[in-house]
Design a protein around this motif. Sequence first.
Motif, PDB file in Angstrom:
ATOM      1  N   ARG A   1      -7.405   0.693 -18.821  1.00 45.07           N
ATOM      2  CA  ARG A   1      -6.876   0.735 -17.464  1.00 45.07           C
ATOM      3  C   ARG A   1      -7.984   0.384 -16.487  1.00 45.07           C
ATOM      4  O   ARG A   1      -9.074   0.952 -16.539  1.00 45.07           O
ATOM      5  CB  ARG A   1      -6.313   2.121 -17.145  1.00 45.07           C
ATOM      6  CG  ARG A   1      -5.735   2.230 -15.739  1.00 45.07           C
ATOM      7  CD  ARG A   1      -5.054   3.575 -15.538  1.00 45.07           C
ATOM      8  NE  ARG A   1      -4.662   3.761 -14.158  1.00 45.07           N
ATOM      9  CZ  ARG A   1      -5.133   4.704 -13.338  1.00 45.07           C
ATOM     10  NH1 ARG A   1      -6.033   5.574 -13.807  1.00 45.07           N
ATOM     11  NH2 ARG A   1      -4.740   4.792 -12.093  1.00 45.07           N
TER      12      ARG A   1
ATOM     13  N   SER B   1      -8.155   8.315   1.826  1.00 48.58           N
ATOM     14  CA  SER B   1      -9.155   7.857   0.855  1.00 48.58           C
ATOM     15  C   SER B   1     -10.373   7.226   1.509  1.00 48.58           C
ATOM     16  O   SER B   1     -11.420   7.083   0.881  1.00 48.58           O
ATOM     17  CB  SER B   1      -8.522   6.840  -0.093  1.00 48.58           C
ATOM     18  OG  SER B   1      -8.165   5.663   0.615  1.00 48.58           O
TER      19      SER B   1
ATOM     20  N   CYS C   1      -3.834  -3.325 -15.336  1.00 44.00           N
ATOM     21  CA  CYS C   1      -4.636  -3.531 -14.130  1.00 44.00           C
ATOM     22  C   CYS C   1      -3.842  -3.213 -12.864  1.00 44.00           C
ATOM     23  O   CYS C   1      -2.736  -3.722 -12.669  1.00 44.00           O
ATOM     24  CB  CYS C   1      -5.122  -4.979 -14.085  1.00 44.00           C
ATOM     25  SG  CYS C   1      -6.377  -5.293 -12.830  1.00 44.00           S
ATOM     26  N   ASP C   2      -4.404  -2.360 -12.034  1.00 43.48           N
ATOM     27  CA  ASP C   2      -3.851  -2.026 -10.721  1.00 43.48           C
ATOM     28  C   ASP C   2      -4.265  -3.130  -9.750  1.00 43.48           C
ATOM     29  O   ASP C   2      -5.374  -3.141  -9.247  1.00 43.48           O
ATOM     30  CB  ASP C   2      -4.412  -0.663 -10.292  1.00 43.48           C
ATOM     31  CG  ASP C   2      -3.862  -0.178  -8.966  1.00 43.48           C
ATOM     32  OD1 ASP C   2      -3.216  -0.978  -8.253  1.00 43.48           O
ATOM     33  OD2 ASP C   2      -4.098   1.000  -8.632  1.00 43.48           O
ATOM     34  N   ARG C   3      -3.377  -4.097  -9.540  1.00 43.70           N
ATOM     35  CA  ARG C   3      -3.530  -5.312  -8.745  1.00 43.70           C
ATOM     36  C   ARG C   3      -4.287  -6.394  -9.511  1.00 43.70           C
ATOM     37  O   ARG C   3      -5.169  -6.126 -10.314  1.00 43.70           O
ATOM     38  CB  ARG C   3      -4.217  -5.069  -7.401  1.00 43.70           C
ATOM     39  CG  ARG C   3      -3.428  -4.189  -6.438  1.00 43.70           C
ATOM     40  CD  ARG C   3      -3.923  -4.366  -5.003  1.00 43.70           C
ATOM     41  NE  ARG C   3      -3.267  -3.475  -4.064  1.00 43.70           N
ATOM     42  CZ  ARG C   3      -2.065  -3.629  -3.559  1.00 43.70           C
ATOM     43  NH1 ARG C   3      -1.329  -4.659  -3.941  1.00 43.70           N
ATOM     44  NH2 ARG C   3      -1.565  -2.770  -2.699  1.00 43.70           N
TER      45      ARG C   3
ATOM     46  N   ARG D   1      -8.787  -1.753 -12.286  1.00 45.93           N
ATOM     47  CA  ARG D   1      -8.209  -1.928 -10.955  1.00 45.93           C
ATOM     48  C   ARG D   1      -8.888  -3.080 -10.223  1.00 45.93           C
ATOM     49  O   ARG D   1      -9.972  -3.525 -10.585  1.00 45.93           O
ATOM     50  CB  ARG D   1      -8.375  -0.657 -10.126  1.00 45.93           C
ATOM     51  CG  ARG D   1      -9.838  -0.348  -9.759  1.00 45.93           C
ATOM     52  CD  ARG D   1      -9.925   0.843  -8.859  1.00 45.93           C
ATOM     53  NE  ARG D   1     -11.302   1.114  -8.424  1.00 45.93           N
ATOM     54  CZ  ARG D   1     -11.641   2.060  -7.555  1.00 45.93           C
ATOM     55  NH1 ARG D   1     -10.711   2.830  -7.024  1.00 45.93           N
ATOM     56  NH2 ARG D   1     -12.900   2.245  -7.211  1.00 45.93           N
TER      57      ARG D   1
ATOM     58  N   SER E   1       0.560   2.868 -13.014  1.00 42.81           N
ATOM     59  CA  SER E   1      -0.353   2.243 -13.981  1.00 42.81           C
ATOM     60  C   SER E   1      -1.029   3.315 -14.831  1.00 42.81           C
ATOM     61  O   SER E   1      -1.233   3.139 -16.040  1.00 42.81           O
ATOM     62  CB  SER E   1      -1.389   1.372 -13.273  1.00 42.81           C
ATOM     63  OG  SER E   1      -2.295   2.145 -12.509  1.00 42.81           O
ATOM     64  N   ARG E   2      -1.349   4.455 -14.205  1.00 39.38           N
ATOM     65  CA  ARG E   2      -1.952   5.559 -14.957  1.00 39.38           C
ATOM     66  C   ARG E   2      -0.965   6.134 -15.963  1.00 39.38           C
ATOM     67  O   ARG E   2      -1.313   6.402 -17.129  1.00 39.38           O
ATOM     68  CB  ARG E   2      -2.418   6.651 -13.989  1.00 39.38           C
ATOM     69  CG  ARG E   2      -2.926   7.921 -14.688  1.00 39.38           C
ATOM     70  CD  ARG E   2      -3.377   8.975 -13.690  1.00 39.38           C
ATOM     71  NE  ARG E   2      -2.351   9.358 -12.750  1.00 39.38           N
ATOM     72  CZ  ARG E   2      -1.358  10.199 -13.023  1.00 39.38           C
ATOM     73  NH1 ARG E   2      -1.242  10.738 -14.236  1.00 39.38           N
ATOM     74  NH2 ARG E   2      -0.481  10.526 -12.097  1.00 39.38           N
TER      75      ARG E   2
ATOM     76  N   ASP F   1       0.837  -1.197   0.000  1.00 32.52           N
ATOM     77  CA  ASP F   1       0.000   0.000   0.000  1.00 32.52           C
ATOM     78  C   ASP F   1       0.873   1.249   0.000  1.00 32.52           C
ATOM     79  O   ASP F   1       1.814   1.369   0.784  1.00 32.52           O
ATOM     80  CB  ASP F   1      -0.903  -0.006   1.240  1.00 32.52           C
ATOM     81  CG  ASP F   1      -1.798  -1.228   1.282  1.00 32.52           C
ATOM     82  OD1 ASP F   1      -2.672  -1.342   0.416  1.00 32.52           O
ATOM     83  OD2 ASP F   1      -1.598  -2.082   2.168  1.00 32.52           O
TER      84      ASP F   1
ATOM     85  N   LYS G   1       1.954   2.265  -7.242  1.00 33.15           N
ATOM     86  CA  LYS G   1       1.544   1.457  -8.394  1.00 33.15           C
ATOM     87  C   LYS G   1       0.362   2.063  -9.133  1.00 33.15           C
ATOM     88  O   LYS G   1       0.288   1.961 -10.370  1.00 33.15           O
ATOM     89  CB  LYS G   1       1.219   0.020  -7.973  1.00 33.15           C
ATOM     90  CG  LYS G   1       0.110  -0.032  -6.988  1.00 33.15           C
ATOM     91  CD  LYS G   1      -0.155  -1.406  -6.462  1.00 33.15           C
ATOM     92  CE  LYS G   1      -1.226  -1.312  -5.415  1.00 33.15           C
ATOM     93  NZ  LYS G   1      -2.333  -0.386  -5.720  1.00 33.15           N
ATOM     94  N   SER G   2      -0.575   2.693  -8.421  1.00 35.32           N
ATOM     95  CA  SER G   2      -1.719   3.302  -9.104  1.00 35.32           C
ATOM     96  C   SER G   2      -1.271   4.449 -10.003  1.00 35.32           C
ATOM     97  O   SER G   2      -1.747   4.592 -11.139  1.00 35.32           O
ATOM     98  CB  SER G   2      -2.747   3.796  -8.083  1.00 35.32           C
ATOM     99  OG  SER G   2      -3.248   2.730  -7.308  1.00 35.32           O
ATOM    100  N   THR G   3      -0.348   5.252  -9.510  1.00 33.23           N
ATOM    101  CA  THR G   3       0.202   6.342 -10.318  1.00 33.23           C
ATOM    102  C   THR G   3       0.924   5.801 -11.536  1.00 33.23           C
ATOM    103  O   THR G   3       0.753   6.289 -12.658  1.00 33.23           O
ATOM    104  CB  THR G   3       1.163   7.196  -9.475  1.00 33.23           C
ATOM    105  OG1 THR G   3       0.436   7.816  -8.412  1.00 33.23           O
ATOM    106  CG2 THR G   3       1.839   8.262 -10.329  1.00 33.23           C
TER     107      THR G   3
END
Length: 209
Positions: A37, A151, A95-97, A39, A25-26, A17, A21-23
């Motif tokens: 894209r 979040s 894919c994010d995860r 998740r 992947s974007r 966490d 990774k989310s950034t």
Amino acid sequence: MAAHAPKGLFISFEGIDGCGKSTQSRLLAEKFPDALRTREPGGSPGAEEIRTLVLTGDPDRWSAETELLLFTAARRDHLEKTIQPALNAGRTVICDRFADSTRVYQGATRGDLRATVDTLHATMIGREPDLTFIIDMDPAVALARGLARGSGEDRFEDMGLGFQETLRHGFLALAKSNPERCVLIDGNRDQAAIAAEITAHATDRMAVV
């Protein structure tokens, strides 16, 4: 000029966490605008409802066994409704995860469930990404970053630093055992440098698909 992703490549991003990774992947999706894209948990209407169940509330809300079933149900819906149709249509999916997160979060850290995770995956999912980026970074830094997001989806961050350190070791072991699929990325660097390395790896893999 943006690069054009060839057809049907399935790319996932993994890590603890707050690792970025989310950034990333974007940023990769911006390089390949024809890609889809998505998740996990989530990515389809049903899976997004399950996401709320597993990422919010008290850390002890679910047992590891119940979490495993919820994540598998979300992943199956995601695969059916989003991922497989896109791949069948010739689109690259970023894919994010994906299943590696369940292998580490539930299989390696929350009880001796790895064999159960693998059995459920083989029975209900039966699909691995073609390429997985595992972003590795200092768990203390990643945890602080994750909590700072505010979040509301911080159930796993609330389990503390020790849990994040255990997750990191799980992801490192996974990368070592799957060298043909997994690329370990040093996340303790400038965002742009990380993105450049990921883009280079992805472009190389796409060239041989």
